[in-house]
Scaffold this motif. Structure first.
Motif, PDB file in Angstrom:
ATOM      1  N   THR A  88     -21.367 -28.390  11.832  1.00 15.41           N
ATOM      2  CA  THR A  88     -21.598 -28.220  13.269  1.00 15.41           C
ATOM      3  C   THR A  88     -21.521 -26.733  13.626  1.00 15.41           C
ATOM      4  O   THR A  88     -21.067 -25.907  12.828  1.00 15.41           O
ATOM      5  CB  THR A  88     -20.526 -28.976  14.087  1.00 15.41           C
ATOM      6  OG1 THR A  88     -19.250 -28.345  13.870  1.00 15.41           O
ATOM      7  CG2 THR A  88     -20.470 -30.457  13.713  1.00 15.41           C
ATOM      8  N   GLU A  89     -21.896 -26.429  14.838  1.00 15.39           N
ATOM      9  CA  GLU A  89     -21.809 -25.046  15.314  1.00 15.39           C
ATOM     10  C   GLU A  89     -20.359 -24.554  15.302  1.00 15.39           C
ATOM     11  O   GLU A  89     -20.075 -23.421  14.905  1.00 15.39           O
ATOM     12  CB  GLU A  89     -22.400 -24.953  16.728  1.00 15.39           C
ATOM     13  CG  GLU A  89     -22.469 -23.545  17.268  1.00 15.39           C
ATOM     14  CD  GLU A  89     -23.091 -23.484  18.650  1.00 15.39           C
ATOM     15  OE1 GLU A  89     -23.876 -22.538  18.868  1.00 15.39           O
ATOM     16  OE2 GLU A  89     -22.787 -24.351  19.491  1.00 15.39           O
ATOM     17  N   ARG A  90     -19.421 -25.406  15.717  1.00 13.37           N
ATOM     18  CA  ARG A  90     -17.996 -25.045  15.704  1.00 13.37           C
ATOM     19  C   ARG A  90     -17.514 -24.805  14.277  1.00 13.37           C
ATOM     20  O   ARG A  90     -16.748 -23.885  14.020  1.00 13.37           O
ATOM     21  CB  ARG A  90     -17.153 -26.153  16.341  1.00 13.37           C
ATOM     22  CG  ARG A  90     -17.297 -26.230  17.837  1.00 13.37           C
ATOM     23  CD  ARG A  90     -16.449 -27.346  18.454  1.00 13.37           C
ATOM     24  NE  ARG A  90     -15.044 -26.966  18.480  1.00 13.37           N
ATOM     25  CZ  ARG A  90     -14.078 -27.600  17.819  1.00 13.37           C
ATOM     26  NH1 ARG A  90     -14.340 -28.654  17.089  1.00 13.37           N
ATOM     27  NH2 ARG A  90     -12.834 -27.185  17.900  1.00 13.37           N
ATOM     28  N   ARG A  92     -19.348 -23.871  11.718  1.00 10.24           N
ATOM     29  CA  ARG A  92     -19.961 -22.617  11.260  1.00 10.24           C
ATOM     30  C   ARG A  92     -19.183 -21.417  11.796  1.00 10.24           C
ATOM     31  O   ARG A  92     -18.952 -20.445  11.086  1.00 10.24           O
ATOM     32  CB  ARG A  92     -21.427 -22.530  11.702  1.00 10.24           C
ATOM     33  CG  ARG A  92     -22.330 -23.499  10.986  1.00 10.24           C
ATOM     34  CD  ARG A  92     -23.752 -23.461  11.572  1.00 10.24           C
ATOM     35  NE  ARG A  92     -24.596 -24.313  10.785  1.00 10.24           N
ATOM     36  CZ  ARG A  92     -25.097 -23.994   9.593  1.00 10.24           C
ATOM     37  NH1 ARG A  92     -24.848 -22.837   9.056  1.00 10.24           N
ATOM     38  NH2 ARG A  92     -25.858 -24.848   8.939  1.00 10.24           N
ATOM     39  N   ARG A 116     -19.547 -13.422  18.305  1.00  9.17           N
ATOM     40  CA  ARG A 116     -20.304 -14.613  17.932  1.00  9.17           C
ATOM     41  C   ARG A 116     -19.392 -15.848  17.903  1.00  9.17           C
ATOM     42  O   ARG A 116     -19.699 -16.877  18.487  1.00  9.17           O
ATOM     43  CB  ARG A 116     -20.982 -14.396  16.576  1.00  9.17           C
ATOM     44  CG  ARG A 116     -22.018 -15.390  16.213  1.00  9.17           C
ATOM     45  CD  ARG A 116     -22.894 -15.012  15.028  1.00  9.17           C
ATOM     46  NE  ARG A 116     -22.255 -14.226  13.977  1.00  9.17           N
ATOM     47  CZ  ARG A 116     -22.418 -12.896  13.813  1.00  9.17           C
ATOM     48  NH1 ARG A 116     -23.202 -12.222  14.643  1.00  9.17           N
ATOM     49  NH2 ARG A 116     -21.823 -12.266  12.823  1.00  9.17           N
ATOM     50  N   ILE A 120     -18.640 -19.386  20.795  1.00 12.12           N
ATOM     51  CA  ILE A 120     -18.700 -20.807  20.409  1.00 12.12           C
ATOM     52  C   ILE A 120     -17.356 -21.492  20.624  1.00 12.12           C
ATOM     53  O   ILE A 120     -17.292 -22.596  21.160  1.00 12.12           O
ATOM     54  CB  ILE A 120     -19.148 -20.937  18.942  1.00 12.12           C
ATOM     55  CG1 ILE A 120     -20.570 -20.381  18.790  1.00 12.12           C
ATOM     56  CG2 ILE A 120     -19.051 -22.384  18.458  1.00 12.12           C
ATOM     57  CD1 ILE A 120     -21.007 -20.152  17.358  1.00 12.12           C
TER      58      ILE A 120
END
Length: 169
Positions: A88-90, A92, A116, A120
């Motif tokens: 997931t984005e979290r 990553r 970055r 998030i």
């Protein structure tokens, strides 16, 4: 590699190890309050341990990750997480932060990474993950310095069994 001539730090200075263990439990509470789930917590600890070359801690956290429902396919994708679609984005963001902490002597936490990841994760999540990463880096150094043995998976004994069950740290 044999560890017969190596000092086992946790056995040689139990009060220091117990303090680090207590610190780790405090960090666990902070991460739970911040909403860091077990999957994310274990993924960043496995990846940090891989980057640091700590086979012992990789073993411990793979065991914990499996208990938390992380598949072996996902664990196998950790070294190539940037090119993998399973995170997931979290996750990553957490993995990028893990790399920054593992290699902190090179660039610190760069503004790019900070911005970055901070875009998030909430501040509370960032703080909690940072403390998890401080903790696992400390444990990696203890295990690496002592060349802690990593027996075959079906032969976990003593401290290995305790660590895998979450009792040792």
């Amino acid at each position: 590699m044999t560890n017969e001539r190596r000092v086992h730090l946790s056995r040689s200075a139990p009060p220091a190890y117990q303090a680090l263990s207590a610190f780790s439990k405090t960090v666990g509470g902070i991460s739970a309050e911040a909403g860091i789930d077990d999957r994310l917590k274990e993924l960043v600890q496995i990846h940090t341990s891989q980057l640091n070359g700590c086979a012992y801690c990789v073993r411990v956290h793979v065991e914990r990750a499996e208990k938390a429902g992380v598949t072996l396919d996902t664990i196998a994708q950790l070294p190539v997480w940037r090119d993998s679609g399973v995170f997931t984005e979290r996750e990553r963001a957490g993995l990028e932060l893990a790399e920054a902490f593992a290699f902190i002597a090179e660039d610190g936490i760069s503004d790019d990474v900070y911005d970055r990841v901070g875009g998030i994760l909430s501040e509370q999540e960032y703080v909690a993950l940072s403390w998890i990463l401080v903790s696992i880096n400390a444990f990696n150094r203890i295990a690496i310095a002592g060349r802690y043995a990593v027996p075959p998976r079906d032969d976990l004994a003593g401290e290995d069994r305790d660590a895998a069950a979450g009792r040792a740290w």
